[in-house]
Every structure is written in C-alpha cells, then in structure tokens.
Motif scaffolding. Sequence first.
Motif, PDB file in Angstrom:
ATOM      1  N   GLN A  11       0.831  -1.207   0.000  1.00  0.00           N
ATOM      2  CA  GLN A  11       0.000   0.000   0.000  1.00  0.00           C
ATOM      3  C   GLN A  11       0.868   1.261   0.000  1.00  0.00           C
ATOM      4  N   GLU A  12       1.955   1.231   0.777  1.00  0.00           N
ATOM      5  CA  GLU A  12       2.867   2.383   0.810  1.00  0.00           C
ATOM      6  C   GLU A  12       3.493   2.612  -0.560  1.00  0.00           C
ATOM      7  N   VAL A  13       3.924   1.522  -1.199  1.00  0.00           N
ATOM      8  CA  VAL A  13       4.546   1.624  -2.517  1.00  0.00           C
ATOM      9  C   VAL A  13       3.531   2.174  -3.526  1.00  0.00           C
ATOM     10  N   TYR A  14       2.295   1.700  -3.433  1.00  0.00           N
ATOM     11  CA  TYR A  14       1.235   2.204  -4.313  1.00  0.00           C
ATOM     12  C   TYR A  14       1.062   3.716  -4.111  1.00  0.00           C
ATOM     13  N   ALA A  15       0.984   4.149  -2.859  1.00  0.00           N
ATOM     14  CA  ALA A  15       0.791   5.570  -2.560  1.00  0.00           C
ATOM     15  C   ALA A  15       1.949   6.414  -3.084  1.00  0.00           C
ATOM     16  N   GLU A  16       3.168   5.898  -2.937  1.00  0.00           N
ATOM     17  CA  GLU A  16       4.357   6.650  -3.356  1.00  0.00           C
ATOM     18  C   GLU A  16       4.511   6.689  -4.868  1.00  0.00           C
ATOM     19  N   GLN A  17       4.337   5.550  -5.515  1.00  0.00           N
ATOM     20  CA  GLN A  17       4.714   5.441  -6.920  1.00  0.00           C
ATOM     21  C   GLN A  17       3.544   5.465  -7.895  1.00  0.00           C
ATOM     22  N   THR A  18       2.389   4.950  -7.501  1.00  0.00           N
ATOM     23  CA  THR A  18       1.290   4.817  -8.459  1.00  0.00           C
ATOM     24  C   THR A  18       0.243   5.915  -8.336  1.00  0.00           C
ATOM     25  N   GLU A  19      -0.060   6.363  -7.126  1.00  0.00           N
ATOM     26  CA  GLU A  19      -1.060   7.427  -6.991  1.00  0.00           C
ATOM     27  C   GLU A  19      -0.751   8.661  -7.833  1.00  0.00           C
ATOM     28  N   PRO A  20       0.529   9.057  -8.012  1.00  0.00           N
ATOM     29  CA  PRO A  20       0.800  10.213  -8.876  1.00  0.00           C
ATOM     30  C   PRO A  20       0.302  10.034 -10.321  1.00  0.00           C
TER      31      PRO A  20
END
Length: 191
Positions: free
Chosen positions: A145-154
């Motif tokens: 979830q952290e990786v998603y927030a950092e890399q994919t949400e943008p």
Amino acid sequence: MRMILMGPPGAGKGTQAKFVADHFGIPAISTGDIFRFNVSEGTPLGVEAKKYMDAGEYVPDEVTNLMVRNRIDEDDAKPGFLLDGYPRTLAQVEELDGMVKFTGHELDAVVVLTADADELVARLLQRAQVEGRADDTEDVIRRRQEVYAEQTEPLIEVYRDRGLLVEIDGMGDVDDVTGRIFAALDAVRQS
C-alpha cells in the motif's frame, strides 16, 4: 476499447478486470498474473520477479515493460485490451504512451477503483488465507500500500489531466461495483 484499471492492492482490480474485459471482448492483461505464472514455472523472469514480490516491492520497469509490450502485441489484443497492474510508475506511463502510439491508437479510459485502506488490508489477509498466499502477510500488504501511494497514486493526476480518469467506488458488492464501472464506461464511449 483500450483501458487501464488501477487501484490499491486489494481494491478488486483482478475480479473486475475479468468482467470488464468480457463485457468489451478484450483481453485482461494482468502483470500480477504474468509474474505469478513465471514464478510458478521457475523461469528466469519468475526468479527475478519473486525477489521483489516477496519484499512487497515493484518488479523493475525494464522487466515489466518488455513483458507488457510483448503481450499487447499479441493478436487477441489488436482490437483493444485492459491493463491491470500496469503502469505503476511515471516511467511506465511514458513507456506505455510509446507502445500505444506505435500501434496508431490511444487509450480510451483509465478506471481507478477507490477503497478504504484498512478494509483493503482485511480483504487481502482474508484472500491470503483462502488462496494460501504465503507472501501476503500484513507487513507485506501494508508495504504494498505504501509503494502504491508513493509510486502509483501520482499517475492518477496524470490521467486526470489528460481527461481519461474515471473514478469508481470499489467498496461494496462485486456486482454493484461492476455496474458502476459499466455505467461510467458506457458514458465514456458515448462522449
């Protein structure tokens, strides 16, 4: 229809991808499925991917990009495709832009499933028990979830700026979510 299905881990992308792909008569292309197949077969790609997957990290772009490029070049993807799990980084967005442009087409929509983070952790822990996914521990799930927030949400903002974004509430009954997706995509096709 050429589209991307995005959302945090556990939002129901894999489930919805099958319904949406069937509805539009296009293949659902899941990087996760391709990675898991290669891991189970013990291929060189699978061995490489497993190291990252076990840590809850993304598989490097160069491996993922090649895999996606090869898959969307297959005959069944000529009339369209649904990408599930790709792109995940801004660099992959640029790579995908080049792939799609090379075919003379463009993306029609980017569907983002939204969901509550704690609910997603509970869903994934339940799935891990049912499916016997040993790599789905709570720590790994939260890291994903952290990786998603950092890399994919943008990426969501990139596609919003391009006018391609369709946000769908991913919580609730599977059929209700599917209905919301179909209604939104029908509106896209008519515009």
